[in-house]
Scaffold this motif. Sequence first.
Motif, PDB file in Angstrom:
ATOM      1  N   LEU A 295      -4.920   8.149   6.354  1.00 14.43           N
ATOM      2  CA  LEU A 295      -5.523   7.057   7.123  1.00 14.43           C
ATOM      3  C   LEU A 295      -6.081   5.993   6.191  1.00 14.43           C
ATOM      4  O   LEU A 295      -5.851   4.793   6.383  1.00 14.43           O
ATOM      5  CB  LEU A 295      -6.642   7.626   8.012  1.00 14.43           C
ATOM      6  N   THR A 296      -6.820   6.437   5.158  1.00 18.89           N
ATOM      7  CA  THR A 296      -7.391   5.479   4.202  1.00 18.89           C
ATOM      8  C   THR A 296      -6.282   4.668   3.542  1.00 18.89           C
ATOM      9  O   THR A 296      -6.380   3.450   3.407  1.00 18.89           O
ATOM     10  CB  THR A 296      -8.187   6.215   3.121  1.00 18.89           C
TER      11      THR A 296
ATOM     12  N   THR B  51      -5.774   0.648   3.630  1.00 17.89           N
ATOM     13  CA  THR B  51      -5.705  -0.198   2.431  1.00 17.89           C
ATOM     14  C   THR B  51      -4.444  -1.052   2.452  1.00 17.89           C
ATOM     15  O   THR B  51      -4.483  -2.256   2.180  1.00 17.89           O
ATOM     16  CB  THR B  51      -5.700   0.689   1.172  1.00 17.89           C
ATOM     17  N   ARG B  52      -3.321  -0.396   2.789  1.00 21.03           N
ATOM     18  CA  ARG B  52      -2.042  -1.117   2.821  1.00 21.03           C
ATOM     19  C   ARG B  52      -2.108  -2.245   3.834  1.00 21.03           C
ATOM     20  O   ARG B  52      -1.650  -3.360   3.579  1.00 21.03           O
ATOM     21  CB  ARG B  52      -0.934  -0.135   3.187  1.00 21.03           C
TER      22      ARG B  52
ATOM     23  N   ILE C 148      -3.814  -9.649   3.787  1.00 23.32           N
ATOM     24  CA  ILE C 148      -4.214 -10.738   2.889  1.00 23.32           C
ATOM     25  C   ILE C 148      -2.996 -11.552   2.493  1.00 23.32           C
ATOM     26  O   ILE C 148      -3.009 -12.785   2.509  1.00 23.32           O
ATOM     27  CB  ILE C 148      -4.923 -10.171   1.645  1.00 23.32           C
ATOM     28  N   LEU C 149      -1.915 -10.858   2.132  1.00 19.38           N
ATOM     29  CA  LEU C 149      -0.712 -11.581   1.700  1.00 19.38           C
ATOM     30  C   LEU C 149      -0.115 -12.380   2.848  1.00 19.38           C
ATOM     31  O   LEU C 149       0.372 -13.498   2.656  1.00 19.38           O
ATOM     32  CB  LEU C 149       0.328 -10.585   1.167  1.00 19.38           C
ATOM     33  N   ALA C 150      -0.149 -11.822   4.048  1.00 17.54           N
ATOM     34  CA  ALA C 150       0.447 -12.522   5.188  1.00 17.54           C
ATOM     35  C   ALA C 150      -0.494 -13.546   5.770  1.00 17.54           C
ATOM     36  O   ALA C 150      -0.090 -14.332   6.632  1.00 17.54           O
ATOM     37  CB  ALA C 150       0.824 -11.506   6.266  1.00 17.54           C
TER      38      ALA C 150
END
Lengths: 245, 110
Positions: free
Chosen positions: A95-96, A100-101, A107-109
């Motif tokens: 889950l963590t 994170t992913r 952020i990138l999108a």
Amino acid sequence: MPDDGPVHWRRMIRPRLSRAEAVVSLLTLVLGFALAVSVRSNDSKAPLVGARQEDLVRILDDLDGRAARLRQDVANLSRVRDNLNRGSGSSSAALTEAKTRAEQLGILAGTIGATGTGIVLTINDPRHEVGADVLVDTIEELRDAGAEAMDISGVRVVASTYVLDASGGLIVDGIHLTAPYQVSVIGDAPTLTTALRIPGGIVDSVSGRPGASATVDQRPAIMITSLHGQPKLAGASPSPSPSTH
Amino acid sequence: MIPGLALVVGLVVGLIMHPTAPIWLQPYLPIAVVAALDAVFGAVRAVLDDVFDDKVFVVSFVSNVLIAALIVFLGDKLGVGAQLSTAVVVVLGIRIFSNAAAIRRKVFRA
């Protein structure tokens, strides 16, 4: 059968002092005594003290069997508990990792805000000499230098961002912007600064345009709150075979 | 009458004195008590049938106790102690019940 019930009843009640009576009384006395002792010894706190060896062996066997069964139960339940612990641990780790992913991709999108160290590049262009090509180069240069999140005067820059020349300014992702353009970048500040300032780099090209200038400020904490909406993909879809690099 | 009183006296004395039987005797005490009770019930029936003989009572009392203890002891030695003691108790119980029934029939004519 003669009916002598009452007679015998009376005969039994009447005491007789004879040797027979004395002997019988002695025996019943002993019996009463033994009865009391038996009841006492059975009642006592240690009922196993007077038990026969066979009984004790049987009791011991029963207890051994029960102990073995209970030990088995303990082992089984310990195993189940360990599995549950491990299971919950691994699922929480997954889950963590997923969270994170999701954050990084967000952020990138450009779907979530970002904060971190970075720089602010300010391009002053009073005579509107700086074209879209300069800005596109800037974006590429910054990406090469490791920019993780970018914002041009309030427009979040993502993979699908485009820059067009427009009268009096530029159009970025459909939004009309005018100089001065403020480019906020989150990434390694020294690297970004160096990349912009290399000879022939962005600062040099902007300075080369008449009237325009570019300044780079390193900041310890930049907050980019502008977002890019959820993209609606018309043609692309996930390919079935996964490949990671 | 007097034997009845003697029984009660023995009970009371035993409960008050609170003695503990020797360890080697303790397993056989319950069986011996039941065997003696069987003899007593038989004696009461004999009195009601008017065939009571004190000699018979003493002999049956003592022999019942000794034989019951002997059977249990033998059973322990042979390894069938539990079964034999069960058998002894069952048989004594049956005899006590039949004596009690006879007594009841004599006393209450019912």
